[in-house]
Design a protein around this motif. Structure first.
Motif, PDB file in Angstrom:
ATOM      1  N   LYS A 188       0.861  -1.185   0.000  1.00 21.46           N
ATOM      2  CA  LYS A 188       0.000   0.000   0.000  1.00 21.46           C
ATOM      3  C   LYS A 188       0.898   1.236   0.000  1.00 21.46           C
ATOM      4  CE  LYS A 188      -3.813   2.158   2.507  1.00 21.46           C
ATOM      5  NZ  LYS A 188      -4.738   2.075   3.644  1.00 21.46           N
ATOM      6  N   PHE A 189       0.606   2.191  -0.881  1.00 18.46           N
ATOM      7  CA  PHE A 189       1.397   3.432  -0.887  1.00 18.46           C
ATOM      8  C   PHE A 189       0.587   4.556  -1.504  1.00 18.46           C
ATOM      9  CE2 PHE A 189       2.160   1.456  -4.961  1.00 18.46           C
ATOM     10  CZ  PHE A 189       2.280   2.503  -5.867  1.00 18.46           C
ATOM     11  N   GLU A 190       1.009   5.785  -1.222  1.00 24.49           N
ATOM     12  CA  GLU A 190       0.398   6.968  -1.832  1.00 24.49           C
ATOM     13  C   GLU A 190       1.477   7.674  -2.643  1.00 24.49           C
ATOM     14  OE1 GLU A 190      -0.953   9.159   1.512  1.00 24.49           O
ATOM     15  OE2 GLU A 190      -2.529   7.715   2.042  1.00 24.49           O
ATOM     16  N   ILE A 191       1.092   8.238  -3.781  1.00 19.46           N
ATOM     17  CA  ILE A 191       2.092   8.853  -4.674  1.00 19.46           C
ATOM     18  C   ILE A 191       1.458  10.044  -5.390  1.00 19.46           C
ATOM     19  CG2 ILE A 191       1.469   7.247  -6.549  1.00 19.46           C
ATOM     20  CD1 ILE A 191       4.447   7.374  -7.418  1.00 19.46           C
ATOM     21  N   MET A 192       2.289  10.997  -5.784  1.00 16.74           N
ATOM     22  CA  MET A 192       1.795  12.125  -6.572  1.00 16.74           C
ATOM     23  C   MET A 192       1.573  11.666  -8.010  1.00 16.74           C
ATOM     24  SD  MET A 192       4.448  14.805  -4.959  1.00 16.74           S
ATOM     25  CE  MET A 192       4.008  16.407  -5.504  1.00 16.74           C
ATOM     26  N   ARG A 193       0.389  11.973  -8.531  1.00 21.08           N
ATOM     27  CA  ARG A 193      -0.003  11.458  -9.835  1.00 21.08           C
ATOM     28  C   ARG A 193       0.949  11.905 -10.951  1.00 21.08           C
ATOM     29  NH1 ARG A 193      -3.430  14.492 -12.678  1.00 21.08           N
ATOM     30  NH2 ARG A 193      -3.762  13.777 -14.799  1.00 21.08           N
ATOM     31  N   ASP A 194       1.384  13.178 -10.938  1.00 21.45           N
ATOM     32  CA  ASP A 194       2.216  13.663 -12.056  1.00 21.45           C
ATOM     33  C   ASP A 194       3.553  12.928 -12.099  1.00 21.45           C
ATOM     34  OD1 ASP A 194       2.892  14.836  -9.677  1.00 21.45           O
ATOM     35  OD2 ASP A 194       3.231  16.845 -10.490  1.00 21.45           O
ATOM     36  N   ARG A 195       4.104  12.597 -10.906  1.00 22.30           N
ATOM     37  CA  ARG A 195       5.378  11.865 -10.891  1.00 22.30           C
ATOM     38  C   ARG A 195       5.195  10.437 -11.389  1.00 22.30           C
ATOM     39  NH1 ARG A 195       9.577  13.900  -8.523  1.00 22.30           N
ATOM     40  NH2 ARG A 195      10.434  12.509 -10.075  1.00 22.30           N
ATOM     41  N   LEU A 196       4.059   9.830 -11.018  1.00 18.32           N
ATOM     42  CA  LEU A 196       3.771   8.470 -11.477  1.00 18.32           C
ATOM     43  C   LEU A 196       3.614   8.453 -13.002  1.00 18.32           C
ATOM     44  CD1 LEU A 196       3.120   5.534 -10.877  1.00 18.32           C
ATOM     45  CD2 LEU A 196       0.779   6.185 -10.347  1.00 18.32           C
ATOM     46  N   LEU A 197       2.955   9.477 -13.537  1.00 17.38           N
ATOM     47  CA  LEU A 197       2.768   9.556 -14.997  1.00 17.38           C
ATOM     48  C   LEU A 197       4.092   9.694 -15.739  1.00 17.38           C
ATOM     49  CD1 LEU A 197      -0.344  11.718 -15.938  1.00 17.38           C
ATOM     50  CD2 LEU A 197       0.181   9.369 -16.598  1.00 17.38           C
ATOM     51  N   ASP A 198       4.997  10.535 -15.203  1.00 14.43           N
ATOM     52  CA  ASP A 198       6.323  10.690 -15.838  1.00 14.43           C
ATOM     53  C   ASP A 198       7.012   9.337 -15.955  1.00 14.43           C
ATOM     54  OD1 ASP A 198       5.900  13.354 -16.041  1.00 14.43           O
ATOM     55  OD2 ASP A 198       7.137  13.918 -14.307  1.00 14.43           O
ATOM     56  N   GLY A 199       6.982   8.584 -14.844  1.00 15.53           N
ATOM     57  CA  GLY A 199       7.623   7.260 -14.846  1.00 15.53           C
ATOM     58  C   GLY A 199       6.933   6.315 -15.814  1.00 15.53           C
ATOM     59  N   LEU A 200       5.594   6.342 -15.823  1.00 14.87           N
ATOM     60  CA  LEU A 200       4.846   5.453 -16.723  1.00 14.87           C
ATOM     61  C   LEU A 200       5.139   5.776 -18.184  1.00 14.87           C
ATOM     62  CD1 LEU A 200       1.312   5.192 -15.063  1.00 14.87           C
ATOM     63  CD2 LEU A 200       2.925   3.339 -15.462  1.00 14.87           C
ATOM     64  N   ASN A 201       5.245   7.074 -18.513  1.00 14.75           N
ATOM     65  CA  ASN A 201       5.525   7.457 -19.901  1.00 14.75           C
ATOM     66  C   ASN A 201       6.811   6.822 -20.399  1.00 14.75           C
ATOM     67  OD1 ASN A 201       3.269   8.968 -20.335  1.00 14.75           O
ATOM     68  ND2 ASN A 201       4.190  10.905 -19.689  1.00 14.75           N
ATOM     69  N   ASP A 202       7.817   6.748 -19.518  1.00 17.05           N
ATOM     70  CA  ASP A 202       9.080   6.122 -19.923  1.00 17.05           C
ATOM     71  C   ASP A 202       8.923   4.621 -20.130  1.00 17.05           C
ATOM     72  OD1 ASP A 202      10.302   8.538 -19.907  1.00 17.05           O
ATOM     73  OD2 ASP A 202      11.373   8.268 -18.012  1.00 17.05           O
ATOM     74  N   VAL A 203       8.362   3.916 -19.127  1.00 17.87           N
ATOM     75  CA  VAL A 203       8.335   2.447 -19.249  1.00 17.87           C
ATOM     76  C   VAL A 203       7.338   1.969 -20.303  1.00 17.87           C
ATOM     77  CG1 VAL A 203       9.186   1.966 -16.934  1.00 17.87           C
ATOM     78  CG2 VAL A 203       6.744   2.155 -17.308  1.00 17.87           C
ATOM     79  N   MET A 204       6.297   2.760 -20.577  1.00 16.94           N
ATOM     80  CA  MET A 204       5.316   2.350 -21.598  1.00 16.94           C
ATOM     81  C   MET A 204       5.972   2.221 -22.976  1.00 16.94           C
ATOM     82  SD  MET A 204       2.301   1.783 -20.423  1.00 16.94           S
ATOM     83  CE  MET A 204       1.271   1.820 -21.886  1.00 16.94           C
ATOM     84  N   LYS A 205       7.105   2.906 -23.188  1.00 19.33           N
ATOM     85  CA  LYS A 205       7.774   2.833 -24.490  1.00 19.33           C
ATOM     86  C   LYS A 205       8.296   1.430 -24.772  1.00 19.33           C
ATOM     87  CE  LYS A 205       8.962   7.677 -25.000  1.00 19.33           C
ATOM     88  NZ  LYS A 205       8.183   8.215 -23.905  1.00 19.33           N
ATOM     89  N   ALA A 206       8.467   0.622 -23.707  1.00 20.91           N
ATOM     90  CA  ALA A 206       8.973  -0.735 -23.924  1.00 20.91           C
ATOM     91  C   ALA A 206       7.849  -1.759 -24.017  1.00 20.91           C
ATOM     92  CB  ALA A 206       9.922  -1.120 -22.787  1.00 20.91           C
ATOM     93  N   VAL A 207       6.642  -1.377 -23.620  1.00 21.67           N
ATOM     94  CA  VAL A 207       5.557  -2.361 -23.573  1.00 21.67           C
ATOM     95  C   VAL A 207       4.926  -2.489 -24.952  1.00 21.67           C
ATOM     96  CG1 VAL A 207       3.336  -2.932 -22.525  1.00 21.67           C
ATOM     97  CG2 VAL A 207       5.095  -1.797 -21.172  1.00 21.67           C
ATOM     98  N   SER A 208       4.806  -3.738 -25.422  1.00 22.20           N
ATOM     99  CA  SER A 208       4.218  -3.958 -26.739  1.00 22.20           C
ATOM    100  C   SER A 208       2.949  -4.784 -26.575  1.00 22.20           C
ATOM    101  CB  SER A 208       5.215  -4.708 -27.626  1.00 22.20           C
ATOM    102  OG  SER A 208       4.536  -5.358 -28.670  1.00 22.20           O
TER     103      SER A 208
END
Length: 378
Positions: free
Chosen positions: A2-22
């Protein structure tokens, strides 16, 4: 977990890793993203088994708390769905909680999503890489090296090794070469701190394109580690792994001519714009061909014609023209790509005859070299 996170920081990280997901992967779990929460922060991992990207979001940054970790743990969630949900959440505070059976709850404001997660232990581990042999390149330089070479890789799978860029490290110099057998781009760079030993690897063009989108324009150092099967690019918060292409890259050094019969020095931007205009008419033809002729008085004529559309002629004042007179035809697209790589400086174009490959380079140095095969026109 369980954790809480700032949405904009999570999105930045997701934008990077999504580039590898096919979406077209044969391993079902790779359609997901792995989240791993520890006291230090959150690791996000995405992979399509050729490229693997892991990014790290620190729990605390510059004294500001980004993540509040209540319980550590790991989970794999559907990548596309998770990314869309996070993007559309109503507030900047996101709480993510995993119960038994990998039930994932995402809460933000008055909105609550329940996703079915997957067991993270089935997610492939990151490739093992010993980083005793590595070298460093500033991010902005790495980005321009990629931009100046990757456009020339082959797009056809008939010779898979040509769909990559050949990186060789030797005597303190990094040389990157790409060719699709009609043109060639070469970029040389001297490295400040040099690994001992020599390297020769072929990195897929697709991987380099994705890497270029992730690294910033800053001059922060990127650490590069090469092994037999993998290359790893490391920045402060991203690990980017790519599979290497197998097979022997052809020896391209003998393609580059040693002596020239005609040398034209001209403003790169003026030449690029003239070829761009001439290609308007050439574009109707399927082969997009432009003619280049040297005239008296340091003038270059760019022309193109197509029987159904019409013709165009334009004269450009060159800085100098040395050697024999010349008429040569080439693909407008290849020439424009090459001129964009040399980027706006005065360029030197060196020819060895109408049917031989010719080269382009900046008048200042030969760090960037572009070679193009002309087209036979009757």
């Amino acid at each position: 977990m369980k954790f809480e996170i700032m949405r904009d920081r999570l999105l930045d990280g997701l934008n990077d890793v999504m580039k590898a997901v096919s979406s077209k992967t044969t391993i079902p779990i790779l359609t997901g993203i792995k989240l791993e929460v520890t006291e230090e922060g959150l690791h996000l991992t995405g992979s399509d088994s050729d490229i693997t990207i892991q990014t790290f979001i620190k729990a605390e940054e510059n004294g500001e708390q980004v993540i509040r970790v209540i319980e550590e743990g790991t989970i794999v969630v559907q990548a596309r769905m998770f990314n869309e949900i996070v993007r559309k959440l109503p507030t900047n505070d996101v709480e993510i909680e995993i119960n038994e059976n990998y039930q994932t709850h995402i809460r933000s404001g008055k909105s609550e999503f329940h996703l079915i997660g997957l067991d993270a232990s089935e997610y492939p581990l990151l490739p093992e890489i010993q980083d005793d042999r590595q070298f460093v390149i500033p991010a902005d330089l790495l980005k321009s090296i990629i931009r100046e070479t990757v456009f020339a890789v082959s797009t056809s799978e008939s010779r898979p090794v040509l769909t990559g860029v050949h990186w060789t490290v030797k005597n303190g110099e990094l040389v990157c070469v790409a060719t699709d057998s009609h043109r060639l781009a070469r970029r040389k760079t001297t490295l400040d701190q040099m690994p001992e030993g020599e390297y020769s690897v072929v990195i897929p063009g697709k991987s380099l394109n994705e890497l270029s989108k992730i690294i910033g324009d800053s001059s922060e150092p990127v650490h590069i580690v090469m092994t037999q099967q993998q290359v790893l690019f490391k920045t402060s918060d991203v690990l980017f792994y790519s599979r290497l292409l197998e097979g022997n890259y052809p020896d391209t050094s003998r393609l580059i001519p040693n002596e020239y019969k005609t040398t034209v020095t001209v403003n790169g931007k003026a030449l690029l714009q003239a070829i761009d205009r001439a290609s308007l008419l050439a574009r109707e033809e399927r082969n997009n061909i432009v003619r280049f002729s040297s005239l008296a008085g340091n003038v270059v004529e760019i022309s193109s014609s197509s029987p159904e559309v019409g013709k165009v002629e334009e004269e450009i004042q060159a800085t100098s023209i040395e050697g024999e007179e010349l008429k040569i035809s080439f693909s407008a697209k290849y020439m424009m790509d090459a001129l964009k790589a040399v980027d706006g400086q005065d360029v030197m174009v060196q020819f060895t005859g109408a049917m031989r490959p010719f080269i382009l380079k900046s008048v200042h140095d030969d760090a960037i070299l572009q070679l193009i095969l002309p087209v036979r026109t009757y």
